[in-house]
Scaffold this motif. Structure first.
Motif, PDB file in Angstrom:
ATOM      1  N   VAL A 107       0.866  -1.170   0.000  1.00 35.95           N
ATOM      2  CA  VAL A 107       0.000   0.000   0.000  1.00 35.95           C
ATOM      3  C   VAL A 107       0.907   1.226   0.000  1.00 35.95           C
ATOM      4  O   VAL A 107       1.720   1.394   0.905  1.00 35.95           O
ATOM      5  CB  VAL A 107      -0.934   0.041   1.218  1.00 35.95           C
ATOM      6  CG1 VAL A 107      -1.744   1.333   1.214  1.00 35.95           C
ATOM      7  CG2 VAL A 107      -1.863  -1.158   1.223  1.00 35.95           C
ATOM      8  N   ASP A 108       0.774   2.051  -1.011  1.00 34.04           N
ATOM      9  CA  ASP A 108       1.598   3.241  -1.083  1.00 34.04           C
ATOM     10  C   ASP A 108       0.958   4.281  -1.984  1.00 34.04           C
ATOM     11  O   ASP A 108      -0.104   4.046  -2.568  1.00 34.04           O
ATOM     12  CB  ASP A 108       3.019   2.913  -1.569  1.00 34.04           C
ATOM     13  CG  ASP A 108       3.058   2.278  -2.948  1.00 34.04           C
ATOM     14  OD1 ASP A 108       4.152   1.847  -3.359  1.00 34.04           O
ATOM     15  OD2 ASP A 108       2.007   2.202  -3.620  1.00 34.04           O
ATOM     16  N   THR A 109       1.604   5.436  -2.066  1.00 36.74           N
ATOM     17  CA  THR A 109       1.179   6.508  -2.944  1.00 36.74           C
ATOM     18  C   THR A 109       2.219   6.661  -4.041  1.00 36.74           C
ATOM     19  O   THR A 109       3.400   6.851  -3.756  1.00 36.74           O
ATOM     20  CB  THR A 109       1.013   7.828  -2.183  1.00 36.74           C
ATOM     21  OG1 THR A 109       0.046   7.658  -1.143  1.00 36.74           O
ATOM     22  CG2 THR A 109       0.546   8.933  -3.115  1.00 36.74           C
ATOM     23  N   LYS A 110       1.791   6.588  -5.294  1.00 35.42           N
ATOM     24  CA  LYS A 110       2.725   6.675  -6.393  1.00 35.42           C
ATOM     25  C   LYS A 110       2.076   7.315  -7.617  1.00 35.42           C
ATOM     26  O   LYS A 110       0.854   7.514  -7.659  1.00 35.42           O
ATOM     27  CB  LYS A 110       3.273   5.293  -6.760  1.00 35.42           C
ATOM     28  CG  LYS A 110       2.219   4.309  -7.222  1.00 35.42           C
ATOM     29  CD  LYS A 110       2.805   2.915  -7.439  1.00 35.42           C
ATOM     30  CE  LYS A 110       3.787   2.895  -8.581  1.00 35.42           C
ATOM     31  NZ  LYS A 110       4.292   1.517  -8.854  1.00 35.42           N
ATOM     32  N   ASP A 111       2.901   7.621  -8.578  1.00 32.67           N
ATOM     33  CA  ASP A 111       2.472   8.254  -9.815  1.00 32.67           C
ATOM     34  C   ASP A 111       2.101   7.187 -10.844  1.00 32.67           C
ATOM     35  O   ASP A 111       2.898   6.293 -11.120  1.00 32.67           O
ATOM     36  CB  ASP A 111       3.605   9.126 -10.345  1.00 32.67           C
ATOM     37  CG  ASP A 111       3.118  10.260 -11.214  1.00 32.67           C
ATOM     38  OD1 ASP A 111       3.795  10.558 -12.213  1.00 32.67           O
ATOM     39  OD2 ASP A 111       2.076  10.855 -10.887  1.00 32.67           O
ATOM     40  N   TYR A 112       0.898   7.289 -11.426  1.00 27.22           N
ATOM     41  CA  TYR A 112       0.438   6.335 -12.424  1.00 27.22           C
ATOM     42  C   TYR A 112       0.233   7.019 -13.767  1.00 27.22           C
ATOM     43  O   TYR A 112      -0.099   8.209 -13.829  1.00 27.22           O
ATOM     44  CB  TYR A 112      -0.881   5.687 -11.996  1.00 27.22           C
ATOM     45  CG  TYR A 112      -0.754   4.719 -10.851  1.00 27.22           C
ATOM     46  CD1 TYR A 112      -0.615   3.353 -11.084  1.00 27.22           C
ATOM     47  CD2 TYR A 112      -0.777   5.156  -9.533  1.00 27.22           C
ATOM     48  CE1 TYR A 112      -0.504   2.465 -10.028  1.00 27.22           C
ATOM     49  CE2 TYR A 112      -0.660   4.274  -8.480  1.00 27.22           C
ATOM     50  CZ  TYR A 112      -0.524   2.928  -8.733  1.00 27.22           C
ATOM     51  OH  TYR A 112      -0.410   2.040  -7.694  1.00 27.22           O
ATOM     52  N   TRP A 113       0.410   6.248 -14.825  1.00 24.66           N
ATOM     53  CA  TRP A 113       0.214   6.733 -16.189  1.00 24.66           C
ATOM     54  C   TRP A 113      -0.683   5.790 -16.975  1.00 24.66           C
ATOM     55  O   TRP A 113      -0.587   4.569 -16.834  1.00 24.66           O
ATOM     56  CB  TRP A 113       1.551   6.835 -16.931  1.00 24.66           C
ATOM     57  CG  TRP A 113       2.453   7.913 -16.421  1.00 24.66           C
ATOM     58  CD1 TRP A 113       3.380   7.806 -15.431  1.00 24.66           C
ATOM     59  CD2 TRP A 113       2.517   9.267 -16.878  1.00 24.66           C
ATOM     60  NE1 TRP A 113       4.020   9.005 -15.244  1.00 24.66           N
ATOM     61  CE2 TRP A 113       3.510   9.915 -16.116  1.00 24.66           C
ATOM     62  CE3 TRP A 113       1.829   9.984 -17.859  1.00 24.66           C
ATOM     63  CZ2 TRP A 113       3.835  11.262 -16.308  1.00 24.66           C
ATOM     64  CZ3 TRP A 113       2.145  11.318 -18.053  1.00 24.66           C
ATOM     65  CH2 TRP A 113       3.141  11.939 -17.281  1.00 24.66           C
ATOM     66  N   GLY A 114      -1.547   6.361 -17.820  1.00 26.94           N
ATOM     67  CA  GLY A 114      -2.294   5.564 -18.760  1.00 26.94           C
ATOM     68  C   GLY A 114      -1.460   5.278 -19.993  1.00 26.94           C
ATOM     69  O   GLY A 114      -0.339   5.773 -20.137  1.00 26.94           O
TER      70      GLY A 114
END
Length: 123
Positions: A107-114
């Motif tokens: 469980v973490d916070t991260k940057d996602y891309w489509g």
């Protein structure tokens, strides 16, 4: 797994309009900043617009007054309404978001891309 999927790209004539959508899916606890980037052939990816969790927006100078970014937190979606489109707007448009979610044990916070959706502005 957490992921972003764009839709709404296509062919449009100069001066026309198009609306892009991006949906975040998976085990999501919260979504922070959401935005749109674009990349034209043989050019670097550039920021188009972003919107914070509080609703504050920011636009690149080349789209200000023509594009509008918005989000629907209940649906985990972000939109880009594009008007007065120009041939120079032709590019692959990518959705981006900072997401706190769960992937497997982590469980973490991260940057996602489509993966991107192609917008072609041409007569």
């Amino acid at each position: 797994q957490v992921q972003l999927v764009e839709s709404g790209g296509g062919l449009v004539q100069p001066g026309g309009s198009l609306r892009l959508s991006c949906e975040a899916s998976g085990i999501i606890f919260s979504i922070n900043r959401m935005g749109w980037y674009r990349q034209a052939p043989e050019k670097e990816r550039e920021l188009v617009a972003y919107i914070t969790s509080g609703g504050t927006t920011n636009y690149a100078d080349f789209v200000k007054g023509r594009f509008t970014i918005s989000r629907d937190n209940a649906k985990n979606m972000v939109y880009l309404q594009m008007s007065s489109l120009e041939p120079e707007d032709t590019a692959v448009y990518f959705c981006n978001a900072g997401i706190r979610g769960r992937n497997g044990y982590v469980v973490d916070t991260k940057d996602y891309w489509g993966k991107g959706t192609l917008v072609t502005v041409s007569s």
